[in-house]
Each structure stands twice: as structure tokens, then as C-alpha cells.
Write a protein that holds these residues in place. Structure first.
Motif, PDB file in Angstrom:
ATOM      1  N   PHE A 182      -9.339  10.016  77.975  1.00 54.60           N
ATOM      2  CA  PHE A 182     -10.219   9.684  79.099  1.00 54.60           C
ATOM      3  C   PHE A 182     -11.637   9.283  78.689  1.00 54.60           C
ATOM      4  O   PHE A 182     -12.409   8.839  79.537  1.00 54.60           O
ATOM      5  CB  PHE A 182     -10.313  10.874  80.061  1.00 54.60           C
ATOM      6  CG  PHE A 182      -8.986  11.272  80.640  1.00 54.60           C
ATOM      7  CD1 PHE A 182      -8.370  10.496  81.609  1.00 54.60           C
ATOM      8  CD2 PHE A 182      -8.335  12.415  80.208  1.00 54.60           C
ATOM      9  CE1 PHE A 182      -7.146  10.852  82.141  1.00 54.60           C
ATOM     10  CE2 PHE A 182      -7.111  12.786  80.741  1.00 54.60           C
ATOM     11  CZ  PHE A 182      -6.512  12.004  81.704  1.00 54.60           C
ATOM     12  N   GLY A 183     -11.981   9.456  77.418  1.00 59.15           N
ATOM     13  CA  GLY A 183     -13.368   9.236  76.991  1.00 59.15           C
ATOM     14  C   GLY A 183     -14.162  10.512  77.227  1.00 59.15           C
ATOM     15  O   GLY A 183     -13.869  11.276  78.159  1.00 59.15           O
ATOM     16  N   THR A 184     -15.146  10.743  76.407  1.00 55.62           N
ATOM     17  CA  THR A 184     -15.871  12.017  76.432  1.00 55.62           C
ATOM     18  C   THR A 184     -16.533  12.306  77.775  1.00 55.62           C
ATOM     19  O   THR A 184     -16.375  13.391  78.332  1.00 55.62           O
ATOM     20  CB  THR A 184     -16.922  12.056  75.309  1.00 55.62           C
ATOM     21  OG1 THR A 184     -16.251  11.834  74.067  1.00 55.62           O
ATOM     22  CG2 THR A 184     -17.627  13.392  75.245  1.00 55.62           C
ATOM     23  N   ALA A 185     -17.261  11.354  78.308  1.00 58.25           N
ATOM     24  CA  ALA A 185     -17.996  11.588  79.558  1.00 58.25           C
ATOM     25  C   ALA A 185     -17.041  11.843  80.720  1.00 58.25           C
ATOM     26  O   ALA A 185     -17.233  12.787  81.500  1.00 58.25           O
ATOM     27  CB  ALA A 185     -18.911  10.416  79.868  1.00 58.25           C
ATOM     28  N   TYR A 186     -16.002  11.023  80.845  1.00 53.22           N
ATOM     29  CA  TYR A 186     -15.074  11.199  81.957  1.00 53.22           C
ATOM     30  C   TYR A 186     -14.248  12.467  81.784  1.00 53.22           C
ATOM     31  O   TYR A 186     -13.955  13.157  82.766  1.00 53.22           O
ATOM     32  CB  TYR A 186     -14.169   9.985  82.134  1.00 53.22           C
ATOM     33  CG  TYR A 186     -13.301  10.080  83.364  1.00 53.22           C
ATOM     34  CD1 TYR A 186     -13.872  10.196  84.628  1.00 53.22           C
ATOM     35  CD2 TYR A 186     -11.927  10.082  83.263  1.00 53.22           C
ATOM     36  CE1 TYR A 186     -13.082  10.310  85.759  1.00 53.22           C
ATOM     37  CE2 TYR A 186     -11.125  10.189  84.385  1.00 53.22           C
ATOM     38  CZ  TYR A 186     -11.702  10.298  85.636  1.00 53.22           C
ATOM     39  OH  TYR A 186     -10.916  10.414  86.750  1.00 53.22           O
ATOM     40  N   ALA A 187     -13.863  12.805  80.557  1.00 58.09           N
ATOM     41  CA  ALA A 187     -13.097  14.033  80.310  1.00 58.09           C
ATOM     42  C   ALA A 187     -13.890  15.250  80.762  1.00 58.09           C
ATOM     43  O   ALA A 187     -13.338  16.159  81.396  1.00 58.09           O
ATOM     44  CB  ALA A 187     -12.732  14.154  78.836  1.00 58.09           C
ATOM     45  N   ASP A 188     -15.182  15.278  80.462  1.00 57.74           N
ATOM     46  CA  ASP A 188     -16.035  16.391  80.888  1.00 57.74           C
ATOM     47  C   ASP A 188     -16.115  16.471  82.407  1.00 57.74           C
ATOM     48  O   ASP A 188     -15.993  17.543  82.995  1.00 57.74           O
ATOM     49  CB  ASP A 188     -17.436  16.260  80.300  1.00 57.74           C
ATOM     50  CG  ASP A 188     -17.483  16.519  78.813  1.00 57.74           C
ATOM     51  OD1 ASP A 188     -16.538  17.115  78.264  1.00 57.74           O
ATOM     52  OD2 ASP A 188     -18.484  16.121  78.187  1.00 57.74           O
ATOM     53  N   SER A 189     -16.310  15.328  83.047  1.00 56.43           N
ATOM     54  CA  SER A 189     -16.400  15.277  84.504  1.00 56.43           C
ATOM     55  C   SER A 189     -15.082  15.690  85.146  1.00 56.43           C
ATOM     56  O   SER A 189     -15.057  16.481  86.099  1.00 56.43           O
ATOM     57  CB  SER A 189     -16.793  13.865  84.945  1.00 56.43           C
ATOM     58  OG  SER A 189     -16.772  13.756  86.344  1.00 56.43           O
ATOM     59  N   LEU A 190     -13.998  15.156  84.637  1.00 60.43           N
ATOM     60  CA  LEU A 190     -12.676  15.484  85.154  1.00 60.43           C
ATOM     61  C   LEU A 190     -12.416  16.992  85.049  1.00 60.43           C
ATOM     62  O   LEU A 190     -11.975  17.616  86.007  1.00 60.43           O
ATOM     63  CB  LEU A 190     -11.634  14.707  84.352  1.00 60.43           C
ATOM     64  CG  LEU A 190     -10.173  14.807  84.744  1.00 60.43           C
ATOM     65  CD1 LEU A 190      -9.453  13.569  84.260  1.00 60.43           C
ATOM     66  CD2 LEU A 190      -9.527  16.043  84.170  1.00 60.43           C
ATOM     67  N   ALA A 191     -12.710  17.554  83.908  1.00 59.94           N
ATOM     68  CA  ALA A 191     -12.462  18.982  83.676  1.00 59.94           C
ATOM     69  C   ALA A 191     -13.294  19.861  84.608  1.00 59.94           C
ATOM     70  O   ALA A 191     -12.837  20.912  85.049  1.00 59.94           O
ATOM     71  CB  ALA A 191     -12.764  19.335  82.225  1.00 59.94           C
TER      72      ALA A 191
END
Length: 64
Positions: free
Chosen positions: A14-23
Motif C-alpha cells: 500500500f505504500g508507507t503513508a497509506y499503510a499507516d493511514s489504513l492501519a
């Protein structure tokens, strides 16, 4: 699955920024209506959480 592998998979998919947001923000039905962060905090197995994420977002089998 170790947490380091889990986060590497999340970041890769997901890419770092989106992975953090998603989580942090996305509620996943397969986790009982919890976010990834909440599921991991309550002690859910990282592999089970990863599979719930994959199911929710249609991650291809080759990337699971």
C-alpha cells in the motif's frame, strides 16, 4: 508472521503513508469491526490480520 514482516507487507502493498493511514483509520469487518492497529493491540495474530487486510482490499494471492 512477525510484526516486522507484517509491516513490510503493508508498506510494500500500500505504500508507507497509506499503510499507516489504513492501519489507523479503516475498520475491517474481518477483524470484528476493528482497525488493524486495534486488532494488533488486542493481541490478534499478525498473520490473521494480514489475511483480513488482503481479503478486504482484494490483494492478489501471489502477494499474500
Amino acid at each position: 508472521m512477525r510484526l516486522t514482516e507484517f509491516w513490510a507487507n503493508m508498506n510494500s502493498q500500500f505504500g508507507t503513508a497509506y499503510a499507516d493511514s489504513l492501519a489507523r483509520d479503516h475498520v475491517i469487518a474481518g477483524l470484528g469491526g476493528a482497525t488493524v492497529e486495534a486488532a494488533l493491540r488486542r493481541g490478534d495474530d499478525a498473520k490473521a490480520v494480514w489475511h483480513a487486510v488482503c481479503d478486504e482490499f482484494g490483494v492478489p494471492a501471489r502477494d499474500r
